[in-house]
Design a protein around this motif. Structure first.
Motif, mmCIF file in Angstrom:
data_model
loop_
_atom_site.group_PDB
_atom_site.id
_atom_site.type_symbol
_atom_site.label_atom_id
_atom_site.label_comp_id
_atom_site.label_asym_id
_atom_site.label_seq_id
_atom_site.Cartn_x
_atom_site.Cartn_y
_atom_site.Cartn_z
ATOM 1 N N SER A 74 0.880 -1.182 0.000
ATOM 2 C CA SER A 74 0.000 0.000 0.000
ATOM 3 C C SER A 74 0.909 1.220 0.000
ATOM 4 C CB SER A 74 -0.920 0.002 1.227
ATOM 5 O OG SER A 74 -0.179 0.094 2.426
ATOM 6 N N GLY A 75 0.333 2.348 -0.290
ATOM 7 C CA GLY A 75 1.142 3.542 -0.534
ATOM 8 C C GLY A 75 2.039 3.953 0.599
ATOM 9 N N GLU A 76 1.647 3.710 1.869
ATOM 10 C CA GLU A 76 2.429 4.220 2.998
ATOM 11 C C GLU A 76 3.071 3.092 3.813
ATOM 12 O OE1 GLU A 76 -0.168 6.626 5.288
ATOM 13 O OE2 GLU A 76 -0.395 8.160 3.735
ATOM 14 N N SER A 77 3.043 1.867 3.343
ATOM 15 C CA SER A 77 3.591 0.740 4.114
ATOM 16 C C SER A 77 5.110 0.659 3.956
ATOM 17 C CB SER A 77 2.956 -0.573 3.653
ATOM 18 O OG SER A 77 3.353 -0.851 2.313
ATOM 19 N N ASP A 78 5.729 -0.117 4.871
ATOM 20 C CA ASP A 78 7.179 -0.342 4.767
ATOM 21 C C ASP A 78 7.503 -1.081 3.487
ATOM 22 O OD1 ASP A 78 7.605 0.902 7.180
ATOM 23 O OD2 ASP A 78 7.568 -0.958 8.349
ATOM 24 N N ASP A 79 6.632 -2.020 3.089
ATOM 25 C CA ASP A 79 6.869 -2.769 1.863
ATOM 26 C C ASP A 79 6.925 -1.842 0.657
ATOM 27 O OD1 ASP A 79 7.030 -5.154 3.181
ATOM 28 O OD2 ASP A 79 4.935 -5.695 2.880
ATOM 29 N N ALA A 80 6.055 -0.826 0.656
ATOM 30 C CA ALA A 80 6.062 0.120 -0.456
ATOM 31 C C ALA A 80 7.390 0.863 -0.515
ATOM 32 C CB ALA A 80 4.905 1.098 -0.299
ATOM 33 N N THR A 81 7.940 1.204 0.651
ATOM 34 C CA THR A 81 9.231 1.898 0.694
ATOM 35 C C THR A 81 10.341 1.006 0.140
ATOM 36 O OG1 THR A 81 8.491 3.094 2.655
ATOM 37 C CG2 THR A 81 10.870 3.069 2.210
ATOM 38 N N ILE A 82 10.296 -0.276 0.535
ATOM 39 C CA ILE A 82 11.323 -1.219 0.068
ATOM 40 C C ILE A 82 11.224 -1.404 -1.441
ATOM 41 C CG2 ILE A 82 12.088 -3.614 0.178
ATOM 42 C CD1 ILE A 82 11.230 -3.621 3.122
ATOM 43 N N VAL A 83 10.000 -1.600 -1.943
ATOM 44 C CA VAL A 83 9.809 -1.801 -3.378
ATOM 45 C C VAL A 83 10.266 -0.569 -4.150
ATOM 46 C CG1 VAL A 83 8.090 -2.135 -5.189
ATOM 47 C CG2 VAL A 83 7.968 -3.492 -3.093
ATOM 48 N N SER A 84 9.942 0.618 -3.638
ATOM 49 C CA SER A 84 10.371 1.862 -4.301
ATOM 50 C C SER A 84 11.897 1.918 -4.381
ATOM 51 C CB SER A 84 9.845 3.079 -3.542
ATOM 52 O OG SER A 84 8.427 3.073 -3.501
ATOM 53 N N ALA A 85 12.566 1.513 -3.284
ATOM 54 C CA ALA A 85 14.028 1.539 -3.266
ATOM 55 C C ALA A 85 14.607 0.533 -4.259
ATOM 56 C CB ALA A 85 14.532 1.232 -1.854
ATOM 57 N N ILE A 86 13.960 -0.649 -4.354
ATOM 58 C CA ILE A 86 14.452 -1.678 -5.285
ATOM 59 C C ILE A 86 14.318 -1.181 -6.723
ATOM 60 C CG2 ILE A 86 14.009 -3.983 -6.192
ATOM 61 C CD1 ILE A 86 13.214 -4.837 -3.365
ATOM 62 N N VAL A 87 13.178 -0.576 -7.039
ATOM 63 C CA VAL A 87 12.961 -0.078 -8.403
ATOM 64 C C VAL A 87 13.969 1.023 -8.733
ATOM 65 C CG1 VAL A 87 11.345 1.125 -9.921
ATOM 66 C CG2 VAL A 87 10.518 -0.694 -8.413
ATOM 67 N N ALA A 88 14.196 1.938 -7.763
ATOM 68 C CA ALA A 88 15.171 3.004 -7.995
ATOM 69 C C ALA A 88 16.571 2.438 -8.213
ATOM 70 C CB ALA A 88 15.161 3.971 -6.810
ATOM 71 N N LEU A 89 16.930 1.419 -7.413
ATOM 72 C CA LEU A 89 18.235 0.794 -7.550
ATOM 73 C C LEU A 89 18.378 0.126 -8.919
ATOM 74 C CD1 LEU A 89 20.953 -0.200 -6.355
ATOM 75 C CD2 LEU A 89 19.696 -2.157 -5.409
ATOM 76 N N ALA A 90 17.316 -0.559 -9.343
ATOM 77 C CA ALA A 90 17.357 -1.239 -10.641
ATOM 78 C C ALA A 90 17.541 -0.242 -11.782
ATOM 79 C CB ALA A 90 16.083 -2.059 -10.832
ATOM 80 N N LYS A 91 16.833 0.849 -11.715
ATOM 81 C CA LYS A 91 16.965 1.859 -12.767
ATOM 82 C C LYS A 91 18.374 2.417 -12.814
ATOM 83 C CE LYS A 91 12.106 3.322 -12.935
ATOM 84 N NZ LYS A 91 11.164 4.445 -12.704
ATOM 85 N N THR A 92 18.972 2.622 -11.624
ATOM 86 C CA THR A 92 20.343 3.129 -11.565
ATOM 87 C C THR A 92 21.316 2.159 -12.235
ATOM 88 O OG1 THR A 92 19.844 4.272 -9.484
ATOM 89 C CG2 THR A 92 22.179 3.908 -10.025
ATOM 90 N N LEU A 93 21.044 0.852 -12.071
ATOM 91 C CA LEU A 93 21.925 -0.171 -12.631
ATOM 92 C C LEU A 93 21.486 -0.614 -14.025
ATOM 93 C CD1 LEU A 93 22.392 -2.418 -9.447
ATOM 94 C CD2 LEU A 93 23.991 -0.724 -10.370
ATOM 95 N N ASN A 94 20.498 0.094 -14.601
ATOM 96 C CA ASN A 94 19.985 -0.226 -15.934
ATOM 97 C C ASN A 94 19.416 -1.649 -16.018
ATOM 98 O OD1 ASN A 94 20.652 2.304 -17.117
ATOM 99 N ND2 ASN A 94 22.795 1.626 -17.279
ATOM 100 N N LEU A 95 18.712 -2.033 -14.951
ATOM 101 C CA LEU A 95 18.075 -3.352 -14.910
ATOM 102 C C LEU A 95 16.563 -3.194 -14.997
ATOM 103 C CD1 LEU A 95 20.095 -4.999 -11.973
ATOM 104 C CD2 LEU A 95 20.500 -5.247 -14.423
ATOM 105 N N LYS A 96 15.919 -4.119 -15.677
ATOM 106 C CA LYS A 96 14.465 -4.145 -15.685
ATOM 107 C C LYS A 96 13.958 -4.728 -14.374
ATOM 108 C CE LYS A 96 13.955 -4.512 -20.703
ATOM 109 N NZ LYS A 96 13.387 -5.289 -21.829
ATOM 110 N N VAL A 97 12.707 -4.427 -14.030
ATOM 111 C CA VAL A 97 12.133 -4.894 -12.776
ATOM 112 C C VAL A 97 10.900 -5.727 -13.075
ATOM 113 C CG1 VAL A 97 11.156 -4.240 -10.552
ATOM 114 C CG2 VAL A 97 12.974 -2.857 -11.572
ATOM 115 N N VAL A 98 10.873 -6.941 -12.478
ATOM 116 C CA VAL A 98 9.718 -7.826 -12.584
ATOM 117 C C VAL A 98 9.118 -7.966 -11.195
ATOM 118 C CG1 VAL A 98 8.904 -10.112 -13.217
ATOM 119 C CG2 VAL A 98 10.804 -9.074 -14.478
#
Length: 694
Positions: free
Chosen positions: A619-643
């Motif tokens: 959900s928008g304000e959960s800890d899981d949302a924060t973790i997923v957001s960080a993973i997506v940002a990290l993937a973009k930085t490393l030029n990786l796609k996210v599934v």
């Protein structure tokens, strides 16, 4: 009276012969004492002859050394008799000192017999002189020579017995003893010679052996016999020492082989083979004496996680530390064995169930505290199953099976404890065993199946490809999912042939879809940790691609984050080799392990796959949302796609799409289906996009 003088050269030769004869006696005693059977009798006879000839030769050379200004002749018969007496007394001496013990009550009579023999040899030899009138004897010197003979015999027997061994430190002492004994023997002889007085009117008979050349002949013969005997003795001693060394080395090698064959190389505990032997002995003893014993099957809880997170070296150190802890509360008769992995078995004599429970509780407590395995502090617990003899089994197999079943019951009941075996546990254990046996035959019986879960371009399509998911069409239990049997496959090593079958079947099916016109589709296949560690993995993958004529980029191999980080350098090497061939790599279950960003950067992956655990309560304000957001940002930085997998609600679909996930997978969009229904799924999706006009 004739004045007697001595040839100094012959006197010196007589002393040398006496010392050499004494040294020969010491060596022969060692040979006789160190041999058995025929060899001992041969050394006794040969040594007695050589030693006797040496003592006799010393006596005879001493006689020939006497110069009384006249020629001397000897009676051959009496001369030979004196030699026989010398040989006989020498054999007796060697026999006496070859025994295991030489007590005083045996030493004194032996010295008396040997001394008498030496005196008899001397005076018999003197009697061989052919003179008229006879020799006049001085009784004082005769008595002195007898005392010297007895004392020399006593000392010779005692020294020979004490110095008969072949130890290196005895060599100098043996030489000194030989000199002492030789001087004593020569002293007795010359004392006896002093007792002999020849009248001035003595006439010699000349029909005996002439002594003018006899001294040289006797010296050469005696020294030759003693030298050859010593040489043979020393060569035999050297050969025996070498044989003894080889026998000792062979015995040591056999002990080491027995240690390796019967003990675990890591913990030094007995292995399964030795445990089975001890268990058979315990059953026999219990039946014979009416006693009881307990068999405890132990398995560490959380050990696999330690191996996965910190590596096998740390895991091995932990096993050694666990072994040391398990030994602490053990007393009395017991056998603690390691039978594989993190499994231990304890066989212990107990008075009854209460004693077994107390011991199991102590074992649980001793493991239930952190282990300091530098540089980590590790925590594992132990689950124990207890089977009592004869109540819980009559044979070793039955006891092991039932203790194992009780241990698995402890696992299911929360771990970190113990349970006694109950008959009801057998049903589940037998089901478990039957499932394992059936799994061995699953490939040959063509019972394995693949289902395919579609992967969609966010938010809702089109289909980009599929993930191959393993199923087992059990003949009696129906369709089984991996959570039922995959752990069994890992434990037995069947995961290797099963994993290879999955890769091959997935490639075959993808080729079929490509030929039907879906050439853009890709196929994702999961690799287990054990499969990823196989040295033949790269070649297996490339062979499957070539066999089915597939482009390498259409295959995606999913490796969990934990597997990739188990041996990062090797993971980088394997994945680099695969990606250089065109195969794509995906890091599965990202966020659940202990990734190093440095190694993550080096891994030649094309995508990160977010674990369903983070998507489930998104959900928008959960800890899981924060973790997923960080993973997506990290993937973009490393030029990786996210599934993102596990998408089950529209809210999750929308949120993940807005974050920037490239691919979505989950029950909301498409459940796993068989290959036969994939075409139907595609038609339904097409119909939903392009509804017919009403």
């Amino acid at each position: 009276m004739l004045v007697s003088q001595y040839n100094q050269i012959l006197v010196v030769v007589s002393f040398v012969v006496a010392i050499l004869a004494a040294y020969t006696a010491l060596n022969m005693a060692a040979r006789v004492a160190g041999s058995q059977g025929i060899a001992a009798r041969v050394w006794l006879a040969g040594g007695g002859v050589a030693m006797g000839i040496g003592v006799w030769a010393m006596h005879f050379i001493g006689m020939l050394a006497m110069d009384i200004s006249m020629s001397m002749s000897y009676s051959p018969a009496i001369t030979v008799l004196s030699m026989v007496i010398a040989i006989g007394s020498s054999m007796f001496a060697l026999w006496l000192v070859s025994g295991e013990q030489l007590r005083l009550r045996r030493l004194l009579p032996g010295a008396l017999v040997m001394g008498t023999g030496i005196v008899a040899m001397h005076y018999t030899g003197m009697a061989a002189l052919e003179v008229t009138p006879g020799i006049i004897w001085d009784k004082t010197w005769i008595a002195l020579s007898v005392v010297i003979a007895l004392a020399a015999s006593l000392a010779a027997l005692w020294l020979t017995f004490r110095l008969r061994h072949e130890a290196a430190q005895v060599a100098l002492m043996r030489l000194g003893a030989a000199v002492t004994m030789g001087i004593a023997i020569a002293g007795m002889h010359y004392a006896g010679m002093k007792a002999a007085q020849f009248p001035a009117s003595t006439e010699m008979h000349h029909d005996g052996i002439n002594g003018s050349w006899l001294a040289v002949l006797v010296s050469v013969v005696a020294l030759s016999i003693l030298g050859i005997t010593l040489l043979v003795s020393m060569l035999d001693a050297r050969l025996q020492a070498r044989t003894s060394l080889l026998a000792s080395s062979l015995a040591e090698a056999n002990r080491e082989l027995a240690q390796l064959a019967l003990h675990d190389t890591l913990t030094r505990l007995p292995n399964r083979i030795l445990l089975e032997d001890r268990l058979d002995q315990a059953i026999s003893k219990a039946d014979r004496e009416g006693t009881h014993f307990a068999l405890m099957f132990m398995d560490l809880d959380g050990f696999k996680g330690v191996n996965d997170a910190y590596g096998h070296d740390t895991g091995d150190k932990l096993l050694v530390a666990v072994t040391e802890r398990l030994l602490l509360p053990l007393k009395g008769q017991y056998t603690l064995a390691r039978i594989g992995g993190d499994e231990f078995v304890l066989l212990a004599e107990v008075g009854g169930p209460d004693d077994a429970a107390s011991l199991a509780s102590a074992l649980v407590r001793t493991i239930d505290s952190p282990f300091n395995v530098e540089p980590y502090e590790l925590v594992v617990t132990v689950s124990i199953g207890i089977a009592l003899y004869p109540h819980d089994g009559k044979s070793d197999r039955e006891l092991m099976f039932n203790a194992d079943a009780a241990m698995y019951h402890t696992k299911r009941m929360g771990r970190n404890g113990y349970h006694f075996f109950q008959p009801s546990m057998n049903t589940l254990a037998q089901t478990h065993l039957q499932l394992m046996n059936d799994l061995w035959l699953a490939i040959d019986r063509d019972e394995l199946r693949l289902h395919y879960q579609p992967k969609f371009h966010a938010p809702a399509g089109p289909i980009l490809g599929f993930e191959a998911l393993l199923r087992w069409e059990h003949p009696k239990q129906g369709l089984l999912t991996p959570d039922v049997f995959l752990q069994l496959a890992e434990k037995t090593g069947l995961i290797i042939p099963i994993g290879n079958w999955v890769i091959n079947e997935a490639c075959r099916q993808l080729r079929e879809w490509h030929m039907q016109g879906h050439s853009a589709w890709s196929m994702a296949v999961n690799l287990s940790t054990l499969q990823f560690e196989q040295p033949t993995l790269v070649q297996t993958v490339l062979d499957c691609l070539a066999r089915h004529n597939l482009p390498a980029e259409s295959l995606i191999l999913e490796v969990t984050e934990t597997t990739a980080m188990h041996n990062p350098e090797e993971s980088v090497r394997i994945l680099t080799e695969l990606t250089n061939a065109g195969v794509k790599a995906s890091i599965d279950d990202f966020g659940t392990g202990y990734s190093s960003l440095l190694y993550l950067k080096q891994l030649p992956a094309c995508e990160l796959k977010i674990d369903r655990a983070f998507v489930k309560d998104l959900s928008g304000e959960s800890d899981d949302a924060t973790i997923v957001s960080a993973i997506v940002a990290l993937a973009k930085t490393l030029n990786l796609k996210v599934v993102a997998e596990g998408v089950e609600t529209e809210a999750q679909q929308q949120f993940l799409t807005e974050l920037g996930c490239n691919t979505l997978q989950g029950y909301l969009l498409g459940r796993p289906v068989t290959a036969q229904t994939v075409e139907e799924l595609c038609n339904n999706l097409e119909a939903m996009k392009n509804p017919l006009p009403s």
